[in-house]
Design a protein around this motif. Structure first.
Motif, PDB file in Angstrom:
ATOM      1  N   THR A 106       0.825  -1.204   0.000  1.00 35.08           N
ATOM      2  CA  THR A 106       0.000   0.000   0.000  1.00 35.08           C
ATOM      3  C   THR A 106       0.858   1.253   0.000  1.00 35.08           C
ATOM      4  OG1 THR A 106      -1.737  -1.172   1.194  1.00 35.08           O
ATOM      5  CG2 THR A 106      -1.813   1.231   1.249  1.00 35.08           C
ATOM      6  N   GLY A 115       1.165   3.564  -3.275  1.00 36.33           N
ATOM      7  CA  GLY A 115       0.650   4.912  -3.033  1.00 36.33           C
ATOM      8  C   GLY A 115       1.687   5.981  -3.328  1.00 36.33           C
ATOM      9  N   THR A 128       2.371   5.862  -7.377  1.00 33.81           N
ATOM     10  CA  THR A 128       1.319   6.273  -8.303  1.00 33.81           C
ATOM     11  C   THR A 128       0.527   7.496  -7.855  1.00 33.81           C
ATOM     12  OG1 THR A 128      -0.366   4.863  -7.282  1.00 33.81           O
ATOM     13  CG2 THR A 128       0.997   3.871  -9.025  1.00 33.81           C
ATOM     14  N   ARG A 129       0.566   7.810  -6.556  1.00 34.39           N
ATOM     15  CA  ARG A 129      -0.262   8.892  -5.992  1.00 34.39           C
ATOM     16  C   ARG A 129      -1.745   8.653  -6.256  1.00 34.39           C
ATOM     17  NH1 ARG A 129       3.188  11.345  -2.658  1.00 34.39           N
ATOM     18  NH2 ARG A 129       5.007  12.115  -3.720  1.00 34.39           N
ATOM     19  N   ASN A 130      -2.115   7.376  -6.325  1.00 31.90           N
ATOM     20  CA  ASN A 130      -3.481   6.978  -6.613  1.00 31.90           C
ATOM     21  C   ASN A 130      -3.999   6.159  -5.432  1.00 31.90           C
ATOM     22  OD1 ASN A 130      -5.836   5.741  -7.527  1.00 31.90           O
ATOM     23  ND2 ASN A 130      -5.070   5.555  -9.612  1.00 31.90           N
ATOM     24  N   VAL A 131      -5.023   6.665  -4.772  1.00 28.62           N
ATOM     25  CA  VAL A 131      -5.557   6.009  -3.580  1.00 28.62           C
ATOM     26  C   VAL A 131      -6.136   4.641  -3.914  1.00 28.62           C
ATOM     27  CG1 VAL A 131      -7.306   6.174  -1.764  1.00 28.62           C
ATOM     28  CG2 VAL A 131      -6.015   8.188  -2.426  1.00 28.62           C
ATOM     29  N   ALA A 191      -3.441   2.092  -4.500  1.00 26.85           N
ATOM     30  CA  ALA A 191      -2.811   1.709  -3.229  1.00 26.85           C
ATOM     31  C   ALA A 191      -3.703   0.757  -2.449  1.00 26.85           C
ATOM     32  CB  ALA A 191      -2.509   2.958  -2.404  1.00 26.85           C
ATOM     33  N   ILE A 192      -5.001   1.031  -2.404  1.00 32.97           N
ATOM     34  CA  ILE A 192      -5.930   0.145  -1.708  1.00 32.97           C
ATOM     35  C   ILE A 192      -5.957  -1.225  -2.384  1.00 32.97           C
ATOM     36  CG2 ILE A 192      -8.375  -0.259  -1.195  1.00 32.97           C
ATOM     37  CD1 ILE A 192      -8.621   2.800  -0.813  1.00 32.97           C
TER      38      ILE A 192
END
Length: 108
Positions: A79, A83, A86-89, A92-93
């Motif tokens: 995670t 995260g 990619t800076r993508n929530v 990451a989830i």
């Protein structure tokens, strides 16, 4: 033994205290512009709170009796790495969920 009255009194007092704490900030200051330094610090509130809520669940999970285990550590690492990369929530989830559920199958 705690009586029902004591429980309800505690719930009401805690609820009022919580309301007053929030109202003191949003109700009294809500119509004014906050200084830039306050807004800058408020930006990091979620970043400071979420690790404090999640870290004990990763390091001392109740499901294992407080013993750290590989799937949760892999999920936390995946995670964080995805995260940051990619800076993508949602990515990451997804990486954390995949790490949590696939690690037992890959490790054995």
């Amino acid at each position: 033994m705690i009586t029902a009255v004591e429980i309800w009194v505690a719930i009401i007092v805690i609820g009022l205290g919580s309301f007053l704490l929030r109202f003191s900030f949003t109700g009294l200051v809500g119509g004014r512009n906050l200084p830039a330094w306050v807004l800058r610090h408020l930006r990091y509130t979620a970043v400071a709170l979420l690790p404090g809520l999640v870290a004990p669940l990763v390091v001392w999970p109740a499901a294992t009796g407080g013993t750290p285990d590989a799937p949760r550590m892999v999920a936390a690492a995946a995670t964080i790495l995805v995260g940051l990369a990619t800076r993508n929530v949602l990515a990451a989830i997804g990486a954390g969920a995949a790490g949590l559920y696939l690690t037992p199958y890959l490790v054995g």
